[in-house]
Design an enzyme around this catalytic site. Sequence first.
Site, PDB file in Angstrom:
ATOM      1  CG  ASN A  11      -3.285  -2.813   7.220  1.00  5.28           C
ATOM      2  OD1 ASN A  11      -3.164  -2.448   6.048  1.00  5.28           O
ATOM      3  ND2 ASN A  11      -4.340  -3.476   7.652  1.00  5.28           N
ATOM      4  CD  GLU A  70      -8.336  -9.164  -3.574  1.00  3.03           C
ATOM      5  OE1 GLU A  70      -9.064  -8.723  -2.669  1.00  3.03           O
ATOM      6  OE2 GLU A  70      -7.216  -9.699  -3.337  1.00  3.03           O
ATOM      7  CG  HIS A 107      -4.858  -6.454  -0.290  1.00  2.00           C
ATOM      8  ND1 HIS A 107      -6.054  -6.549   0.391  1.00  2.00           N
ATOM      9  CD2 HIS A 107      -4.954  -7.292  -1.361  1.00  2.00           C
ATOM     10  CE1 HIS A 107      -6.841  -7.410  -0.254  1.00  2.00           C
ATOM     11  NE2 HIS A 107      -6.201  -7.868  -1.316  1.00  2.00           N
ATOM     12  CB  THR A 109      -6.912  -6.877   9.916  1.00  2.42           C
ATOM     13  OG1 THR A 109      -7.268  -7.986   9.082  1.00  2.42           O
ATOM     14  CG2 THR A 109      -7.372  -5.597   9.254  1.00  2.42           C
ATOM     15  CE1 TYR A 156      -8.960  -3.282   0.992  1.00  2.66           C
ATOM     16  CE2 TYR A 156      -8.313  -1.234  -0.059  1.00  2.66           C
ATOM     17  CZ  TYR A 156      -7.991  -2.352   0.689  1.00  2.66           C
ATOM     18  OH  TYR A 156      -6.704  -2.539   1.129  1.00  2.66           O
ATOM     19  CE  LYS A 183      -3.619  -2.470   2.575  1.00  2.00           C
ATOM     20  NZ  LYS A 183      -4.534  -2.436   3.750  1.00  2.00           N
ATOM     21  CG  PHE A 198     -13.197   0.937   7.546  1.00  2.00           C
ATOM     22  CD1 PHE A 198     -12.702   0.366   6.380  1.00  2.00           C
ATOM     23  CD2 PHE A 198     -13.872   0.126   8.446  1.00  2.00           C
ATOM     24  CE1 PHE A 198     -12.876  -0.985   6.116  1.00  2.00           C
ATOM     25  CE2 PHE A 198     -14.053  -1.228   8.189  1.00  2.00           C
ATOM     26  CZ  PHE A 198     -13.556  -1.781   7.016  1.00  2.00           C
ATOM     27  NE  ARG A 220      -1.890  -6.013   7.160  1.00  2.00           N
ATOM     28  CZ  ARG A 220      -3.031  -6.538   6.737  1.00  2.00           C
ATOM     29  NH1 ARG A 220      -3.609  -7.517   7.411  1.00  2.00           N
ATOM     30  NH2 ARG A 220      -3.621  -6.083   5.641  1.00  2.00           N
ATOM     31  NE  ARG A 280      -5.663 -12.805   4.885  1.00  2.00           N
ATOM     32  CZ  ARG A 280      -6.411 -11.700   4.965  1.00  2.00           C
ATOM     33  NH1 ARG A 280      -6.343 -10.769   4.013  1.00  2.00           N
ATOM     34  NH2 ARG A 280      -7.217 -11.516   5.979  1.00  2.00           N
TER      35      ARG A 280
HETATM   36  P1  DAT Z   1      -7.249  -7.389   5.594  1.00  2.00           P
HETATM   37  O1  DAT Z   1      -6.503  -6.269   4.914  1.00  2.00           O
HETATM   38  O2  DAT Z   1      -6.430  -7.985   6.700  1.00  2.00           O
HETATM   39  O3  DAT Z   1      -7.790  -8.426   4.632  1.00  2.00           O
HETATM   40  P2  DAT Z   1      -9.998  -6.445   5.865  1.00  2.00           P
HETATM   41  O4  DAT Z   1     -10.287  -7.090   4.554  1.00  2.00           O
HETATM   42  O5  DAT Z   1     -10.894  -6.771   7.013  1.00  2.00           O
HETATM   43  O6  DAT Z   1      -8.496  -6.727   6.337  1.00  2.00           O
HETATM   44  O7  DAT Z   1     -10.027  -4.872   5.676  1.00  2.00           O
HETATM   45  C1  DAT Z   1      -9.425  -4.268   4.550  1.00  2.00           C
HETATM   46  C2  DAT Z   1      -8.651  -3.049   4.987  1.00  2.00           C
HETATM   47  O8  DAT Z   1      -9.557  -2.080   5.486  1.00  2.00           O
HETATM   48  C3  DAT Z   1      -7.666  -3.305   6.128  1.00  2.00           C
HETATM   49  O9  DAT Z   1      -6.422  -3.772   5.681  1.00  2.00           O
HETATM   50  C4  DAT Z   1      -7.573  -1.956   6.753  1.00  2.00           C
HETATM   51  C5  DAT Z   1      -8.957  -1.373   6.561  1.00  2.00           C
HETATM   52  N1  DAT Z   1      -9.794  -1.580   7.748  1.00  2.00           N
HETATM   53  C6  DAT Z   1     -10.407  -2.721   8.130  1.00  2.00           C
HETATM   54  N2  DAT Z   1     -11.090  -2.563   9.264  1.00  2.00           N
HETATM   55  C7  DAT Z   1     -10.912  -1.259   9.609  1.00  2.00           C
HETATM   56  C8  DAT Z   1     -11.346  -0.454  10.687  1.00  2.00           C
HETATM   57  N3  DAT Z   1     -12.134  -0.951  11.665  1.00  2.00           N
HETATM   58  N4  DAT Z   1     -10.946   0.851  10.728  1.00  2.00           N
HETATM   59  C9  DAT Z   1     -10.167   1.354   9.757  1.00  2.00           C
HETATM   60  N5  DAT Z   1      -9.708   0.658   8.701  1.00  2.00           N
HETATM   61  C10 DAT Z   1     -10.068  -0.634   8.641  1.00  2.00           C
HETATM   62 MG    MG Z   2      -9.323  -8.357   3.240  1.00  2.00          MG
END
Ligand code: DAT
Ligand code: MG
Length: 152
Positions: free
Chosen positions: A114, A128, A117, A93, A51, A11, A59, A104, A87
């Site tokens: 973080n 994706e 991805h 996350t 996303y 990212k 968010f 991370r 992963r």
């Molecule tokens: P990951 O990236 O581990 O697959 P995810 O798919 O649940 O996690 O979420 C995608 C991204 O969105 C994550 O890397 C960071 C952001 N994100 C997720 N939950 C969040 C939250 N509660 N507040 C802010 N950003 C968040």
């Molecule tokens: Mg995800």
Amino acid sequence: MTSERTFIAIKPDGVQRSLVGEILRRFERKGFKLVALKQLIPNKNLAENHYGVHRDRPFFSGLVDFITSGPVVAMVWEGEGVISSSRKLIGGTKPLEAEPGTIRGDFAINIGRNVIHGSDSPETAQFEIGLWFDASEINEWKQADQIWRVED
Ligand code: DAT
Ligand code: MG
């Protein structure tokens, strides 16, 4: 051996913090094969599609603003078990809860910064990879030292 492919993206925070080489190194050392790599600044449409599952989360708009804010390094990695293993290399996350030794866990503090991805399932990986890459950008090649990583 059933080989699979996953989509990985460093990212904008990871690129800005000069973590590209460190992250590539971790995937290479593990033994996975890099089959596509490019740097781009994603447009809003790409970010919103990527996303899309989070569209209704509070968010979401901040996440889209962040991911479109600068260069991203987009990759496809190939290998046995690469989706779930990536992963694990990436870590949880929430960076403060991610295990030390993970990307991370070692390099991030905040969930909104973080660093990286990774696709979370075979279906997501397929979606994706198709979203970020043309088929012509993905290379089939054989690692010269493959016999020292995988059995026939
Ligand atoms: P990951 O990236 O581990 O697959 P995810 O798919 O649940 O996690 O979420 C995608 C991204 O969105 C994550 O890397 C960071 C952001 N994100 C997720 N939950 C969040 C939250 N509660 N507040 C802010 N950003 C968040
Ligand atoms: Mg995800």
